[in-house]
Write a protein that holds these residues in place. Structure first.
Motif, PDB file in Angstrom:
ATOM      1  N   PHE A  33       0.724  -1.254  -0.432  1.00  0.00           N
ATOM      2  CA  PHE A  33      -0.239  -0.161   0.119  1.00  0.00           C
ATOM      3  C   PHE A  33       0.567   1.253   0.392  1.00  0.00           C
ATOM      4  O   PHE A  33       1.129   1.444   0.767  1.00  0.00           O
ATOM      5  CB  PHE A  33      -1.341   0.202   0.998  1.00  0.00           C
ATOM      6  N   LEU A  34       1.444   1.747  -1.118  1.00  0.00           N
ATOM      7  CA  LEU A  34       2.393   2.586  -1.140  1.00  0.00           C
ATOM      8  C   LEU A  34       1.491   4.101  -0.510  1.00  0.00           C
ATOM      9  O   LEU A  34       2.406   4.917  -0.602  1.00  0.00           O
ATOM     10  CB  LEU A  34       3.135   2.842  -2.645  1.00  0.00           C
ATOM     11  N   GLU A  35       0.206   4.215  -1.382  1.00  0.00           N
ATOM     12  CA  GLU A  35      -0.121   5.525  -1.335  1.00  0.00           C
ATOM     13  C   GLU A  35      -0.878   5.730   0.645  1.00  0.00           C
ATOM     14  O   GLU A  35      -0.225   6.808   1.099  1.00  0.00           O
ATOM     15  CB  GLU A  35      -1.372   5.221  -1.751  1.00  0.00           C
ATOM     16  N   LEU A  36      -0.597   4.129   1.235  1.00  0.00           N
ATOM     17  CA  LEU A  36      -0.224   4.624   2.660  1.00  0.00           C
ATOM     18  C   LEU A  36       1.194   5.309   3.195  1.00  0.00           C
ATOM     19  O   LEU A  36       0.803   6.427   4.069  1.00  0.00           O
ATOM     20  CB  LEU A  36      -0.718   3.647   3.063  1.00  0.00           C
ATOM     21  N   ASN A  37       2.193   5.389   2.444  1.00  0.00           N
ATOM     22  CA  ASN A  37       3.483   5.465   2.947  1.00  0.00           C
ATOM     23  C   ASN A  37       3.121   7.344   2.090  1.00  0.00           C
ATOM     24  O   ASN A  37       3.664   8.388   3.248  1.00  0.00           O
ATOM     25  CB  ASN A  37       4.344   4.716   2.364  1.00  0.00           C
ATOM     26  N   ARG A  38       2.761   7.176   1.504  1.00  0.00           N
ATOM     27  CA  ARG A  38       2.712   9.009   1.013  1.00  0.00           C
ATOM     28  C   ARG A  38       1.866   9.714   2.858  1.00  0.00           C
ATOM     29  O   ARG A  38       2.595  10.972   2.179  1.00  0.00           O
ATOM     30  CB  ARG A  38       1.487   8.381  -0.883  1.00  0.00           C
ATOM     31  N   ILE A  39       0.692   9.472   2.441  1.00  0.00           N
ATOM     32  CA  ILE A  39      -0.217   9.844   3.343  1.00  0.00           C
ATOM     33  C   ILE A  39       0.506   9.785   4.927  1.00  0.00           C
ATOM     34  O   ILE A  39       1.007  10.591   5.744  1.00  0.00           O
ATOM     35  CB  ILE A  39      -1.611   9.164   3.570  1.00  0.00           C
ATOM     36  N   LEU A  40       0.864   8.279   6.021  1.00  0.00           N
ATOM     37  CA  LEU A  40       1.092   8.531   7.028  1.00  0.00           C
ATOM     38  C   LEU A  40       2.794   7.586   7.652  1.00  0.00           C
ATOM     39  O   LEU A  40       2.329   8.676   8.720  1.00  0.00           O
ATOM     40  CB  LEU A  40       0.132   6.866   7.104  1.00  0.00           C
ATOM     41  N   LYS A  41       3.208   8.022   5.966  1.00  0.00           N
ATOM     42  CA  LYS A  41       4.544   7.698   6.354  1.00  0.00           C
ATOM     43  C   LYS A  41       5.070   6.803   6.230  1.00  0.00           C
ATOM     44  O   LYS A  41       6.494   6.477   6.487  1.00  0.00           O
ATOM     45  CB  LYS A  41       5.160   8.954   6.777  1.00  0.00           C
ATOM     46  N   GLY A  42       4.561   5.796   7.163  1.00  0.00           N
ATOM     47  CA  GLY A  42       5.622   5.003   7.703  1.00  0.00           C
ATOM     48  C   GLY A  42       4.059   4.007   8.632  1.00  0.00           C
ATOM     49  O   GLY A  42       2.866   4.811   9.446  1.00  0.00           O
ATOM     50  N   HIS A  43       4.447   2.801   9.343  1.00  0.00           N
ATOM     51  CA  HIS A  43       3.773   2.283  10.589  1.00  0.00           C
ATOM     52  C   HIS A  43       4.435   2.606  12.373  1.00  0.00           C
ATOM     53  O   HIS A  43       5.858   2.332  11.887  1.00  0.00           O
ATOM     54  CB  HIS A  43       3.608   0.789   9.797  1.00  0.00           C
ATOM     55  N   ARG A  44       3.822   3.547  12.486  1.00  0.00           N
ATOM     56  CA  ARG A  44       5.320   4.160  14.097  1.00  0.00           C
ATOM     57  C   ARG A  44       4.961   3.298  15.327  1.00  0.00           C
ATOM     58  O   ARG A  44       3.266   3.161  15.708  1.00  0.00           O
ATOM     59  CB  ARG A  44       5.101   5.330  14.404  1.00  0.00           C
ATOM     60  N   LYS A  45       5.573   2.841  16.080  1.00  0.00           N
ATOM     61  CA  LYS A  45       5.696   2.625  17.668  1.00  0.00           C
ATOM     62  C   LYS A  45       4.981   3.080  17.908  1.00  0.00           C
ATOM     63  O   LYS A  45       4.891   4.555  18.411  1.00  0.00           O
ATOM     64  CB  LYS A  45       6.680   1.538  18.222  1.00  0.00           C
ATOM     65  N   GLY A  46       4.226   2.693  19.352  1.00  0.00           N
ATOM     66  CA  GLY A  46       3.420   3.527  20.270  1.00  0.00           C
ATOM     67  C   GLY A  46       2.395   4.399  20.101  1.00  0.00           C
ATOM     68  O   GLY A  46       1.125   4.939  20.423  1.00  0.00           O
TER      69      GLY A  46
ATOM     70  N   PHE B 251      -6.267   1.067  26.040  1.00  0.00           N
ATOM     71  CA  PHE B 251      -5.643   0.476  24.622  1.00  0.00           C
ATOM     72  C   PHE B 251      -4.692   2.029  24.701  1.00  0.00           C
ATOM     73  O   PHE B 251      -3.459   1.389  24.232  1.00  0.00           O
ATOM     74  CB  PHE B 251      -6.214   0.544  23.561  1.00  0.00           C
ATOM     75  N   ARG B 252      -5.015   2.877  25.026  1.00  0.00           N
ATOM     76  CA  ARG B 252      -4.152   4.270  24.608  1.00  0.00           C
ATOM     77  C   ARG B 252      -2.955   4.117  24.838  1.00  0.00           C
ATOM     78  O   ARG B 252      -1.509   4.017  24.958  1.00  0.00           O
ATOM     79  CB  ARG B 252      -5.148   5.816  24.634  1.00  0.00           C
ATOM     80  N   LYS B 253      -2.883   3.821  26.255  1.00  0.00           N
ATOM     81  CA  LYS B 253      -2.205   3.430  27.507  1.00  0.00           C
ATOM     82  C   LYS B 253      -1.267   2.451  27.030  1.00  0.00           C
ATOM     83  O   LYS B 253       0.370   2.444  27.726  1.00  0.00           O
ATOM     84  CB  LYS B 253      -3.170   3.919  28.850  1.00  0.00           C
ATOM     85  N   PHE B 254      -2.316   1.586  26.724  1.00  0.00           N
ATOM     86  CA  PHE B 254      -0.989   0.665  26.736  1.00  0.00           C
ATOM     87  C   PHE B 254      -0.433   0.648  25.365  1.00  0.00           C
ATOM     88  O   PHE B 254       0.921   0.396  25.550  1.00  0.00           O
ATOM     89  CB  PHE B 254      -1.799  -0.433  26.093  1.00  0.00           C
ATOM     90  N   ALA B 255      -0.382   1.411  24.016  1.00  0.00           N
ATOM     91  CA  ALA B 255       0.300   1.820  23.572  1.00  0.00           C
ATOM     92  C   ALA B 255       1.136   2.375  23.877  1.00  0.00           C
ATOM     93  O   ALA B 255       2.816   2.266  23.110  1.00  0.00           O
ATOM     94  CB  ALA B 255      -0.978   2.191  22.291  1.00  0.00           C
ATOM     95  N   THR B 256       1.291   3.596  24.461  1.00  0.00           N
ATOM     96  CA  THR B 256       2.431   4.341  24.468  1.00  0.00           C
ATOM     97  C   THR B 256       3.590   3.902  25.921  1.00  0.00           C
ATOM     98  O   THR B 256       4.632   3.830  25.622  1.00  0.00           O
ATOM     99  CB  THR B 256       1.525   5.681  25.492  1.00  0.00           C
ATOM    100  N   ASN B 257       2.368   3.236  26.579  1.00  0.00           N
ATOM    101  CA  ASN B 257       4.124   2.328  27.834  1.00  0.00           C
ATOM    102  C   ASN B 257       4.564   1.698  26.951  1.00  0.00           C
ATOM    103  O   ASN B 257       5.652   1.004  27.860  1.00  0.00           O
ATOM    104  CB  ASN B 257       2.875   2.370  28.707  1.00  0.00           C
ATOM    105  N   SER B 258       3.920   0.881  26.194  1.00  0.00           N
ATOM    106  CA  SER B 258       4.482  -0.398  26.133  1.00  0.00           C
ATOM    107  C   SER B 258       5.410  -0.213  24.678  1.00  0.00           C
ATOM    108  O   SER B 258       5.567  -1.029  23.892  1.00  0.00           O
ATOM    109  CB  SER B 258       3.807  -1.518  25.402  1.00  0.00           C
ATOM    110  N   SER B 259       5.145   0.896  24.538  1.00  0.00           N
ATOM    111  CA  SER B 259       5.663   0.899  23.184  1.00  0.00           C
ATOM    112  C   SER B 259       5.384   0.758  22.008  1.00  0.00           C
ATOM    113  O   SER B 259       5.742  -0.298  21.141  1.00  0.00           O
ATOM    114  CB  SER B 259       7.543   1.579  22.828  1.00  0.00           C
TER     115      SER B 259
END
Length: 687
Positions: free
Chosen positions: A384-397, A531-539
């Motif tokens: 999904f190359l268009e996702l790279n253009r919009i979101l730039k990538g998949h990031r931790k946390g 889930f928000r807290k888990f994503a942040t604390n667990s990176s």
């Protein structure tokens, strides 16, 4: 009562099973006592799992996927310390582990008095001298047997002598033979002609790496596939335990693609390349994500350097004890160096408040993001190359909220979305509460192979073997679940399997087990906040699927369409919507819309084409499907060509099938026709 019954049952069991087991596994008298001790300390409700030969042979299974498991209460570092004190065992408090004297080495021959490491969080232990590892329960059993028998040490074969099954033992032996075959068929660079050495170095872009450095690390050339061989040495005698092969392959576009293969598989053996060169007195080490980087750092800086087996994004917990001796660990990302001093970090934590930082503490991190923009942006999608253009990538946390109309293919799309990242090394955990894991795995395998395997069953083992190598795991929950149980499982997976991406399908199944007397929107807000807290604390990146509210037919979904949207849209870093425009005479048109992007604010929409034969939303891109190549055995060249032909035929059939669905029936024109107009007239006349 049950103890005496168990002792009799155990005696009978050992008498019946002893001839076969003693011949195959070399069970010592101490091992028999250890098994008996384990059985005596189990609860009565678990006895029926042990009173048969198969279960007994699995008594020391340490794989988390074991089908024979006992419920254990969480262990804490306080519990571990209290137990060690009760046994009068001295220990040192390390950064992530407790150090104790190894009980698997005779005291008179110990080179290091504290060479056994116990993880503070899980209780898992590892003896650096003998490579014996196991659970906290295993260590307790060993200590009890050793002290009750008034012995100073135990044989390492007490635990090493119990393979999980005969098949797995044969598989391990086969892999070790393969390691030795590859090693014996490879040649040191010093034994190669100079012109061939220069060619190989140019191919792998290591022209500045000297032959002395290559010899120091034991790097060789595997001639049958012209691959670099990086050895893994381990154990007290620093013997060869495994190899990683790096091969280069040129594409039609003139680019060079590098492929890696490990023997044994990367998930069955963990080691640090270059670890055998690190001295016991070294207090500093450079940690790299690739073997070639370790060579370059060692040669340029003269510092001890090691390479992680699966890149800087993955540090298996079993490797933590090997880093305990260093006061300073420098992480090398290929371009610049990010470093930290362990002693300063821990002293600063004691002096400062954990919730307050200054820019001075953030300065290096800010600079690191500025000079590593691509790495900060995250992992890129290949489908999904268009996702790279919009979101730039998949990031931790981060927290991604994904929604779409009922029946639009949300689960199918997210499975390919997650599969794309998993194929690039993003360790992924799936929590599918709506469809079972077998069906989900079938969908993902179809997307991975880009074809319906039910029509090509002869290819199933080939694709299943490749799919099995992916760092992909599934929760066993199904149906409505309690949020606490799910979060506990997620936390365990992040620690034990280095999970970087968790998919929850879907939020509505989290709400059924909560207090029905509480407002459902308040329950949803609580779950999203968790889930928000888990994503942040667990990176760890969490992708949360939420069903939308009921909307009028033909109306596109918006952020406000998300069920209970206020909290979901506020907490999410990204909001992605699968849009579907219903058509009367044809399947619905689908598109993917990003309506929120906290990283840089870019939003947008792009069309999706669903290919039913492969269950994918992305067209096959030539050269994008990368498969790890294991070096061929003698006489296997024809088999490799056959595999490539099968893959090529599958892609060709895919394209042909797509064209057939889009092409309408046309009438043949005469051979002598020169122009379209003339062709039309002649056709009309002939009719």
């Amino acid at each position: 009562m049950w103890r005496s019954w168990l002792l009799k049952g155990t005696t009978c069991l050992l008498q019946v099973a002893a001839p076969r087991l003693l011949h195959q596994r070399h069970v010592s008298s101490l091992s028999v006592r250890l098994v008996t001790h384990r059985l005596l300390h189990r609860t009565p409700c678990a006895l029926h799992l042990r009173v048969n030969a198969q279960s007994w042979s699995r008594a020391f299974k340490k794989d988390a996927k074991s089908t024979v498991e006992f419920p254990t209460s969480p262990i804490t570092v306080t519990d571990i310390k209290q137990y060690l004190r009760s046994k009068e065992i001295p220990f040192h408090d390390g950064y992530s582990c407790l150090h104790i004297p190894s009980i698997f080495v005779d005291p008179s021959t110990r080179r290091d008095s504290f060479s056994l490491f116990v993880d503070k969080t899980t209780g898992q232990f590892l003896c650096k001298d003998t490579q014996v590892e196991g659970s906290w329960e295993d260590l307790q059993d060993c200590l009890e047997v050793m002290q009750s028998g008034e012995q100073d040490s135990l044989s390492p074969h007490v635990l090493l002598g119990y393979p999980e099954s005969l098949e797995e033992q044969e598989e391990r032996e086969r892999e070790l033979r393969e390691v030795q075959r590859i090693w014996s068929s490879s040649a040191p660079f010093a034994d190669l002609p100079e012109d061939e050495v220069q060619l190989i170095k140019a191919m792998f872009q290591i022209t500045k790496i000297s032959n002395v450095t290559l010899k120091k690390f034991g790097v060789r050339l595997f001639k049958p596939t012209r691959s670099l061989v990086f050895p893994w040495f381990g154990g007290p005698d620093s013997s060869l335990k495994g190899v990683k092969l790096l091969s280069a392959q040129s594409t039609d576009a003139g680019r060079v693609i590098y492929n890696e293969a490990t023997v044994p598989k990367s998930n069955s053996y963990h080691n640090l390349f270059g670890l055998h060169l690190v001295g016991r007195m070294d207090s500093e080490v450079v940690l790299t994500g690739h073997e070639l980087d370790a060579l370059a750092v060692s040669q340029a800086a003269g510092l001890p350097s090691v390479a992680l087996p699966r890149g800087v994004s993955c540090l298996p917990p079993i490797l933590l004890p090997y880093l305990e001796q260093f006061k300073r660990v420098t992480l090398w990302l290929g371009g610049d160096v990010l470093s930290w001093e362990a002693s300063k970090i821990f002293s600063r934590k004691l002096a400062a408040h954990k919730s307050i930082v200054s820019f001075k503490q953030l300065r290096e991190d800010v600079y690191g993001e500025l000079i590593n923009t691509d790495q900060v942006a995250g992992v890129k999608w290949t489908r999904f190359l268009e996702l790279n253009r919009i979101l730039k990538g998949h990031r931790k946390g981060e927290l991604t909220v994904f929604t779409g109309p009922t029946g639009s293919g949300k689960t199918t799309f997210i499975s390919e979305y997650a599969l794309d990242l998993c194929m690039q090394g993003v360790n992924t955990l799936w929590g599918s509460f709506e469809i079972n894991n077998v069906r989900l795995a079938k969908i993902m395998l179809t997307q991975f192979a880009m074809q319906r395997l039910e029509e090509n069953l002869e290819q199933y083992d080939f694709w299943a073997d490749k799919f099995e190598e992916l760092p992909l795991y599934f929760m066993t929950f199904h149906g409505q679940q309690n949020i606490k149980a799910v979060l506990d499982t997620m936390q365990h997976a992040v620690y034990m399997y280095d999970i970087n991406h968790i998919v929850i399908d879907n939020l509505q199944f989290m709400m059924g087990q909560e207090n029905l007397s509480v407002d459902k929107f308040a329950v949803q807000d609580h779950i999203i906040g968790a889930f928000r807290k888990f994503a942040t604390n667990s990176s760890c990146h969490v992708t949360l699927i939420i069903h939308p509210r009921k909307e009028e037919d033909g109306r596109e979904l918006q952020m406000a369409s998300i069920f209970g949207s206020a909290k979901a849209s506020q907490e999410a870093d990204n909001v992605v919507i699968l849009q579907e425009k219903k058509l009367v005479t044809a399947p619905g048109r689908r598109s993917l819309q990003v309506t929120k992007n906290r990283f840089d604010g870019d939003v947008g929409i792009f069309p999706l084409d669903f290919i039913k034969s492969s269950l994918t939303f992305s067209s096959p891109v030539k050269g994008k499907l990368k498969l790890k190549k294991v070096p061929p055995k003698a006489g296997n060249e024809e088999e490799e060509e056959e595999v490539e032909a099968v893959a090529a035929a599958g892609k060709k059939a895919e394209v042909k099938k797509e064209r057939a669905t889009k092409t309408t029936k046309t009438t043949k024109t005469p051979q002598n026709t020169k122009t379209p107009a003339a062709g039309g007239e002649s056709t009309k006349k002939s009719q």
